[in-house]
Design an enzyme around this catalytic site. Structure first.
Site, PDB file in Angstrom:
ATOM      1  N   GLY C 149       0.702  -1.268  -0.005  1.00  0.00           N
ATOM      2  CA  GLY C 149       0.006   0.156   0.144  1.00  0.00           C
ATOM      3  C   GLY C 149       1.000   1.214  -0.057  1.00  0.00           C
ATOM      4  N   CYS C 150       0.379   2.373  -0.141  1.00  0.00           N
ATOM      5  CA  CYS C 150       1.028   3.571  -0.475  1.00  0.00           C
ATOM      6  C   CYS C 150       1.441   4.375   1.120  1.00  0.00           C
ATOM      7  CB  CYS C 150       0.197   4.524  -0.943  1.00  0.00           C
ATOM      8  SG  CYS C 150      -1.588   4.664  -0.648  1.00  0.00           S
ATOM      9  N   TYR C 151       0.639   4.113   1.924  1.00  0.00           N
ATOM     10  CA  TYR C 151       0.976   4.752   3.269  1.00  0.00           C
ATOM     11  C   TYR C 151       1.871   3.600   3.720  1.00  0.00           C
ATOM     12  CZ  TYR C 151      -3.137   7.650   3.473  1.00  0.00           C
ATOM     13  OH  TYR C 151      -4.221   8.487   3.538  1.00  0.00           O
ATOM     14  N   SER C 154       5.446   4.429   2.375  1.00  0.00           N
ATOM     15  CA  SER C 154       6.028   5.547   2.713  1.00  0.00           C
ATOM     16  C   SER C 154       6.385   5.384   4.218  1.00  0.00           C
ATOM     17  CB  SER C 154       5.317   6.802   2.753  1.00  0.00           C
ATOM     18  OG  SER C 154       4.152   6.838   3.733  1.00  0.00           O
TER      19      SER C 154
END
Lengths: 339, 339, 339, 339
Positions: C149-151, C154
């Site tokens: 996932g993107c979160y 990061s």
């Protein structure tokens, strides 16, 4: 305390509705007695717009007004307004209709531009076009006011000085930039934030409903048939409208005509620099920047308004003030929130 | 590996410069040997744009190129280009000038529109206007290419089919919406984020430098004097340009003329719906949506480009490819980053 | 020319799908043989995204791939991926799944966070978490890659140096700002442009699907149970993500750990100034700005990525390159389009 | 008509100045008698902000007030306020200082965080911190009110219920998102529209002036030393602020504490959904969304304000109302302009 006028807002949960609520909730002579909504009937206003608190926020949205009132603001789809207006007039209500259902005094326009036959053509003649700078006296007496569209407001105010001065107009080319709220609160893929962010696009280039509205007012006021080339463009802001008009007409004294026409107007200003949309947001102002283009031989005018303000709801309140005999500026702002 | 062409970029730290760097750093036949900058000379490129890494990022910005090169891209102020071009030509360099200093083959225009006397009028005749769709063959041979302005690119491509078809044109009304990067990287209060956010405004309505540029190309290509009413508007996006043109001219077969003119063009597309600016961002494309407005009796065209792409730096690379005899599409994108 | 790998993209018309199409259409070793779409099956790609031209644009969107392929990218809802993956694996396909269906090696998480029982728990063990900086070697051999996932991308990249260095971590407080594209292409009232314009809001503050994903990787890699307080906030940009992490842990040599961990990584950079989201848009980069806060006694890290790039589709292509034995950077950008 | 209070606004042409002008120009008990400006002295207000018309717009900006007044609002740089305040107090004026010069009752902070020695430490004790929800009674009597910073307002209101309830707090991690107007009206390259558009970035992560301000109020009110990890992030909106706080503290009854603290407050609302920044723009509201995170064992609070409203100018007017004995809500809005 002076007496308040009881009003109902039909269709309170769209953008013109919420803007109207915002203005009327601070208006010293208004009592909002009913709010209707098809989509949210049965829920409290604060459930739709949490920023309305207190007794206004607690009010239930209704299918039909449950309390008596004097005047109705209609923030409804054209077709719904079309059918509701005759009923309200019959009951003796005064009506300010923000839809396009009664704006054009020519029933032939409706099938072509609105997709329906106009069932109440006799009422088109009774409707007064709610542009105070042009029809102030008629508005005061009107039972039914057809509140102008946002594009027509920005364009008609930009050419009214010509009509008043009797300048013969040949063609008008108008390009208008509108914030996305002008398209209403219904979601659509091209208005989904990631798509609209950073985008620009023109639409309805060959057949926009506001064209016959503008042409019909020019015909009525100026006694002319004018050819209007109108190109609307959506720009990625929420509110605001800028129209750029090139008018091919006889040469005339531009500044005198504009200053003369609007000298006494509280909400129209003739300015000496191209105006910024941000300077009219959340106000009822229209700023006009006109000049004669010597090289091309035409009048160029830039006009800015808040599409939900002077282009819709605050203009409706200006009309309301006139109809009620109140001070015309009551409850209306002339200072934007900046920046 | 095929041989690379050594190029210098003058003025690498403005917006056209950085866009050019971005494209050229991925171009398979280019070797960037020098970058100049007045403001940042002596600093490394990565200190100005941290996203340039590796050997490109490490390169020092210079006042003058310290290494020999074949072709120079000039992303400089008009006045600086004006003086530099003759010197470079004398040294035998080929030059693509992104400023306006050599775009208009009429020295009389410069004092009025650019504020300086043109000191090298004989070079105006040697400069080729870098719009490949119009001057492709001349560009191939040119030593000096004057890369078009963004507004002229969007407008000339929109009317070129008429010029080619010999349609007699009377007047053009063009309203162009530009992203803020078109104004360059120099800060100004009205471009300070809190001021420009949500704003729209027109500017230079009576005297924009791009007007004589457009008129001069129409004169040269179409053999006509055309009256152009041009209204530029700044809109709150970083990149992108949309021009809406109403052209008063003889009636002609619009679709045939446009399709015929651009059938073979790699970067111009005639589309059947009003185009979105987002569909051309970071590409070298121009999308055109033309139709004949029967009611008003005029041609209406909407044109979209990326003002820093086809409107500046990617067009410069298209010119470069032509000048070098490379494949015209080399290193140029036709697919935008979406959304 | 070297041989191309035939790939299918399932769910090609969402945002991760279109980003993948954009990257893969320029990738030198990929042949896209099939695109599927539930919503648009039977239509050509160019009807959905007019900026895809040529043979790619002409391709029909299908319900099921009609041609054989080697590897599938799944840009599908979690539930759809869940059921499709076993079928594809059985047919011998390699799969990169951009959904969350196979990311967490603990079936107990699914009912609580995803709302379904995981029907194929044995496959959770076969799935490799597609974060190349952490699981590069496993990815090379994987048949099934669960793309992060993107979160989590990061955040995990921001704490991986601690895990690698064996620093004992107590608590992590992470606040992540995400562009709206992270919520997908489905319209919703709060993402309607006029509502989202100028807005900020937090959401899913007490139960976001990405929390168990992050915790499970930290557990697997660091052998620790860490308490994660995660607060996602939507901000009015289309693409981009910034995470701010405060990590309460033993003191350690921050810079050395970060530089050491990422020295050889092509797409992760440790920077010396707080990074800008705009510097990673349309790239596969992650920029990290870590420092030890002496006063509070914690590690502070800021991390930026493009949520659709390193946070989704370009990371999927990085995984693809690893799986195919291609150069890891093939077809991936490190320079943003600026401005 | 009731008597008006004569006020002067020092530094009227920055963002807090113009917001104050906007509010005060509609305030029923205020007479603005003087506006000062260093940059624009000698020009009329309408030349700087064309949307101020009439007598207010006609007023000249002065270097020093030429007319007597009762109370001064200072929208000045810290250093300028520092020196001006003692002079005004000596002349018997009441002062609301929107700078940071008198906010922290500890002169040792100034050299480190503001870059100057505080020359008037005895006045720090006389200054009352202008957060009405905390210091209402003192504000009423104050001669000098130090109006809080925007970040401290959003953060202190979010933790005040804990302080009041005597909850022992260990650590606070606060991440605050601020619109660009918070940085003032001075142009800077990273706030140039094309650069800031679509960007996000953190700044001053290790040493922000608002940290000692927050810590000092917590010390004064809660009698505790609290460790604050504060991370401010700039987001691309003009106005608005969202703070996300994770507070590590004893467990307590969250909802009761918050509702109890703010039940009677006109401008603070405890809400049951994560609040939207757009719901407080152009108001004096602060919305708080607190809950206990069982899993992590901490309090999580989201707080939204308008950084120029409750975070600056409308809070200054709330303080003014208290100082004058007026109704606290006079002239202040609770309904945002939406959308």
């Amino acid at each position: 305390m002076e007496q308040e006028v009881k009003v109902a807002i039909y269709g309170a949960t769209g953008y013109t509705g919420v803007e109207l609520l915002n203005i009327l909730s601070k208006h010293p002579r208004v009592k909002i007695v009913s709010l209707t909504s098809q989509s949210y009937a049965g829920r409290r206003l604060r459930e739709v717009f949490p920023f309305f608190e207190g007794s206004l926020g607690d009010r239930f949205l209704e299918e039909e007004p449950s309390e008596d009132y004097h005047l109705a603001f209609l923030c409804l789809p054209h077709e719904t307004s079309l059918e509701l207006v005759p009923r309200l007039l019959e009951y003796g209500k005064r009506v300010i209709d923000l839809s396009g259902a009664y704006r054009i005094n020519n029933k032939a326009v409706y099938p072509e531009y609105y997709g329906f036959e106009h069932s109440y053509p006799h009422l088109l003649e009774r409707a007064v076009y709610g542009l105070p700078e042009v029809f102030r006296e008629k508005i005061k007496e009107a039972q039914l006011v057809a509140n102008p569209g946002c594009y027509p407001t920005s364009i008609i105010l930009a050419v009214y000085p010509l009509l008043k001065a009797g300048v013969k107009v040949d063609k008008i080319v108008a390009t208008s930039l509108s914030g996305v709220s002008g398209a209403g609160r219904k979601t659509a893929l091209h208005f989904h934030f990631p798509e609209m962010f950073g985008d620009l696009f023109a639409y309805s280039l060959d057949r926009h409903r506001h064209v016959p509205e503008i042409e019909s007012i020019i015909r009525e006021v100026g006694g002319m048939e004018v050819s209007l080339r109108f190109s609307p463009v959506v720009v990625p802001i929420s509110k605001g409208m800028l129209s750029s008009l090139s008018v091919f007409c006889e040469r005339f004294d531009v500044l005198e005509a504009y200053l003369e026409t609007y000298r006494e107007e509280p909400f129209v200003r003739v300015v000496s620099e191209p105006p910024h949309v941000k300077h009219v947001l959340n106000t009822n102002l229209c700023l006009l920047y006109p000049f004669w283009d010597d090289k091309v031989g035409c009048l160029q005018v830039v006009s800015v308004i808040d599409n939900l303000g002077k282009g819709a709801s605050s203009q409706a309140v200006q009309n309301f003030n006139l109809m009620m005999g109140f001070e015309e500026e009551m409850g209306l702002s002339k200072v934007p929130n900046f920046p």
